[in-house]
Design a protein around this motif. Sequence first.
Motif, PDB file in Angstrom:
ATOM      1  N   ASP A  59      32.672  25.820   0.254  1.00  9.37           N
ATOM      2  CA  ASP A  59      31.210  25.896   0.313  1.00  9.37           C
ATOM      3  C   ASP A  59      30.626  25.640   1.704  1.00  9.37           C
ATOM      4  O   ASP A  59      29.410  25.684   1.878  1.00  9.37           O
ATOM      5  N   SER A  60      31.482  25.371   2.688  1.00  9.74           N
ATOM      6  CA  SER A  60      31.010  25.202   4.067  1.00  9.74           C
ATOM      7  C   SER A  60      32.192  25.427   5.002  1.00  9.74           C
ATOM      8  O   SER A  60      33.350  25.422   4.554  1.00  9.74           O
ATOM      9  N   VAL A  61      31.890  25.603   6.282  1.00 11.29           N
ATOM     10  CA  VAL A  61      32.973  25.791   7.254  1.00 11.29           C
ATOM     11  C   VAL A  61      33.847  24.538   7.310  1.00 11.29           C
ATOM     12  O   VAL A  61      35.075  24.628   7.376  1.00 11.29           O
ATOM     13  N   ALA A  62      33.211  23.366   7.204  1.00 14.01           N
ATOM     14  CA  ALA A  62      33.985  22.110   7.233  1.00 14.01           C
ATOM     15  C   ALA A  62      34.897  22.006   6.011  1.00 14.01           C
ATOM     16  O   ALA A  62      36.063  21.617   6.125  1.00 14.01           O
ATOM     17  N   SER A  63      34.374  22.379   4.825  1.00 13.48           N
ATOM     18  CA  SER A  63      35.215  22.363   3.614  1.00 13.48           C
ATOM     19  C   SER A  63      36.370  23.346   3.750  1.00 13.48           C
ATOM     20  O   SER A  63      37.487  23.067   3.312  1.00 13.48           O
ATOM     21  N   ALA A  64      36.099  24.502   4.333  1.00 12.27           N
ATOM     22  CA  ALA A  64      37.149  25.516   4.501  1.00 12.27           C
ATOM     23  C   ALA A  64      38.286  24.946   5.347  1.00 12.27           C
ATOM     24  O   ALA A  64      39.463  25.074   4.995  1.00 12.27           O
ATOM     25  N   GLU A  65      37.938  24.282   6.431  1.00 13.04           N
ATOM     26  CA  GLU A  65      38.972  23.700   7.310  1.00 13.04           C
ATOM     27  C   GLU A  65      39.777  22.646   6.563  1.00 13.04           C
ATOM     28  O   GLU A  65      41.002  22.602   6.639  1.00 13.04           O
ATOM     29  N   ARG A  66      39.067  21.812   5.818  1.00 11.95           N
ATOM     30  CA  ARG A  66      39.727  20.739   5.063  1.00 11.95           C
ATOM     31  C   ARG A  66      40.663  21.315   4.001  1.00 11.95           C
ATOM     32  O   ARG A  66      41.811  20.914   3.861  1.00 11.95           O
ATOM     33  N   GLU A  67      40.159  22.303   3.263  1.00 17.08           N
ATOM     34  CA  GLU A  67      40.941  22.874   2.159  1.00 17.08           C
ATOM     35  C   GLU A  67      42.135  23.688   2.674  1.00 17.08           C
ATOM     36  O   GLU A  67      43.228  23.622   2.105  1.00 17.08           O
ATOM     37  N   LEU A  68      41.938  24.431   3.749  1.00 20.69           N
ATOM     38  CA  LEU A  68      43.063  25.204   4.303  1.00 20.69           C
ATOM     39  C   LEU A  68      44.169  24.255   4.765  1.00 20.69           C
ATOM     40  O   LEU A  68      45.357  24.544   4.576  1.00 20.69           O
ATOM     41  N   ALA A  69      43.781  23.115   5.317  1.00 18.47           N
ATOM     42  CA  ALA A  69      44.777  22.130   5.768  1.00 18.47           C
ATOM     43  C   ALA A  69      45.559  21.575   4.577  1.00 18.47           C
ATOM     44  O   ALA A  69      46.771  21.390   4.643  1.00 18.47           O
TER      45      ALA A  69
END
Length: 139
Positions: A118-128
């Motif tokens: 739901d956000s660029v920050a969430s995307a980074e966290r989830e991809l990690a």
Amino acid sequence: MEKTFLMVKPDGVKRGLIGEIVSRFENKGYTLNRLKMVTPSVEVAEAHYAEHKEKPFFGELVEFLTSGPVVAMEWEGEDIVAVSRLMIGKTKPLDAQPGTIRGDFASTMSQNVIHGSDSVASAERELAIWFAEIASHVS
Ligand code: DGI
């Protein structure tokens, strides 16, 4: 270029919707960078949904996500985080517009076929979280 984490959830895999879902993002013009099919561990599921830890439905959420294989994906494209959320549709079935993935394929709140950051920050966290395992295997 912006990246996001998209996941076909266990209900989407069981219902044979992987191709349909991947096609929607391919047809939109986005690039699929990474993909893996995996049955998530409880640890990964809990990390993924950490923001919901205190919610009454947390246990059910983790149980559902670990109930079978999911397709975890990294996609890339212009404004993909916000646009993919539009393509996915709202969480509540009553609000998910026809033409969106959930509007077309999901009829319940708890089993709604797809996850998208739901956000660029969430995307980074989830991809990690989801691709850490692969990175450690290849390094
Ligand atoms: O980003 P979304 O998947 O649209 O929604 P979210 O991050 O608010 O919630 C994550 C998932 O948790 C959602 O896909 C379905 C589930 N969920 C959210 N709110 C409720 C819920 N499940 C139940 N049973 N009840 C809820 O109120």
